[in-house]
Design an enzyme around this catalytic site. Structure first.
Site, PDB file in Angstrom:
ATOM      1  N   ASP A  14       0.857  -1.179   0.000  1.00 54.07           N
ATOM      2  CA  ASP A  14       0.000   0.000   0.000  1.00 54.07           C
ATOM      3  C   ASP A  14       0.899   1.238   0.000  1.00 54.07           C
ATOM      4  OD1 ASP A  14      -2.402   1.552   0.316  1.00 54.07           O
ATOM      5  OD2 ASP A  14      -1.905   1.760   2.435  1.00 54.07           O
TER       6      ASP A  14
ATOM      7  N   ASP B 174      -0.238   5.230   0.977  1.00 51.57           N
ATOM      8  CA  ASP B 174      -0.475   6.175   2.071  1.00 51.57           C
ATOM      9  C   ASP B 174      -0.489   5.464   3.421  1.00 51.57           C
ATOM     10  OD1 ASP B 174      -0.712   8.030   0.093  1.00 51.57           O
ATOM     11  OD2 ASP B 174      -2.875   8.326   0.299  1.00 51.57           O
TER      12      ASP B 174
END
Length: 279
Positions: free
Chosen positions: A10, A12
Site C-alpha cells: 500500500d 499512504d
C-alpha cells in the site's frame, strides 16, 4: 529451485508517512531491492496518474495495481513478464478486472436512485472542491479525479454500510466503504484478485522458481491484499494498529509509515539475500 520474492505494498500510511507523505526512510531499502531485482508493486486506491508520479519519485519501474484492484498496469518493456500484445494502454499492458469509469458513474446514479438520495462522486466535483474535502493540492486533486475504473463518492451519513452494500451488490458492483468516501468498483475487481493475477503471471514466466510474496498495508482497505500474500505485515499508524486489522496474528511493523516499512522489508531482504543491507 530458485526463489523469487515479490513485495506488494500500500502507499499512504505504509511506504508513505501519514502526515507528510515522506518516503525518505524507505529509499535505502528500495535501492537494495532494485539492485537485487526484487519487484516492489504498489497496490492502492489511487489512480494511474497518481501512481505514475509516485513511481517516478520512488524510482521503481515494476507493475502496479490501481483503483482498489480494478486495473493492473505492466510496462511494455518489463522483461520479467511476457504478456500478450493485446490490451495495450499507452506504454503499458493493461489487465482490467473492474468496470470502466463510465460504468462506475452509471452505477452511482442507480445507487442514488435506489436510496432516493443524491450522491456526489468525484465526477460531480471540481478540483477545488476535491482540494477542500481531501487536503490535496490542485495538481494532486486533478490526478485523483482522473479515474479510469472506479468512482469515489461522499459517504452518505443516513445509510448504514450494510444497507449500502446490499444495494450495491444487487446492482452488480462492489463497494469499499470509508469514513469520508466510498469507492464504487466493478464486481470483478479487488486487491486480492489483482495480486493473485500478478503472482500467477510471474509464476508462468518463471515456472521453475519458488515465488514468495510479502504484503504491507495499514488499513482494512488492504485486507484482501494481505490475505493473498504469504507474509502479511501490518504497518501501524501513530496511534497503533487500525482496529479493523487487529487480532489477525500477523506481523506488525515496529514503527509507523516508511520507517516501519523499511525495517520490516530490510529484515525480510536480509533473510532472503543473506547479506547486509546498508542503511
Amino acid at each position: 529451485m530458485t526463489s523469487f520474492l515479490i513485495i506488494f505494498t500500500d502507499l499512504d500510511g505504509t511506504i508513505l508517512d501519514s502526515e507528510t507523505y515522506s518516503y525518505q526512510n524507505a529509499i535505502p531499502v528500495l535501492n537494495t531491492l532494485k539492485d537485487n531485482q526484487i519487484p516492489v508493486i504498489p497496490v492502492t486506491s489511487k489512480t494511474r496518474l497518481e501512481v505514475e508520479t509516485l513511481r517516478q519519485s520512488l524510482q521503481i519501474n515494476d507493475p502496479f495495481i490501481v483503483e482498489n484492484g480494478s486495473g493492473i498496469f505492466v510496462p511494455l518493456d518489463y522483461h520479467p513478464l511476457t504478456l500478450p500484445k493485446s490490451n495495450q494502454w499507452g506504454g503499458y499492458h493493461l489487465h482490467r478486472l473492474g468496470c470502466t469509469y463510465a460504468e462506475a458513474r452509471l452505477g452511482l446514479e442507480k445507487i442514488a436512485t435506489a436510496l432516493n438520495e443524491p450522491l456526489r462522486g468525484f465526477g460531480d466535483m471540481s478540483e477545488a472542491e476535491i482540494c477542500h474535502l481531501t487536503g490535496l493540492s490542485w495538481d494532486e486533486a486533478k490526478q485523483a479525479k482522473a479515474r479510469e475504473f472506479t468512482e469515489p463518492f461522499v459517504t452518505p451519513k443516513k445509510v448504514t454500510p450494510e444497507r449500502l452494500n446490499e444495494i450495491v451488490q444487487d446492482l452488480g458492483y462492489r463497494i469499499v466503504v470509508g469514513d469520508r468516501f466510498c469507492h464504487l468498483i466493478g464486481a470483478g475487481a479487488g486487491k486480492g484478485k489483482a495480486v493473485q493475477w500478478l503472482v500467477d503471471s510471474y509464476q508462468s514466466a518463471q515456472p521453475n522458481a519458488k515465488i514468495t510474496t510479502l504484503g504491507l498495508g495499514n488499513s482494512p482497505n488492504d485486507l484482501e491484499m494481505l490475505e493473498a500474500v504469504d507474509s502479511p505485515v501490518i504497518v501501524p499508524g501513530n496511534k497503533g494498529i487500525h482496529p479493523g486489522l487487529s487480532g489477525k496474528g500477523w506481523q506488525v511493523a515496529p514503527a509507523p509509515g516508511s520507517q516501519g516499512w523499511a525495517e520490516v522489508v530490510r529484515g525480510i531482504v536480509l533473510g532472503k539475500l543473506g547479506e547486509h543491507v546498508e542503511t
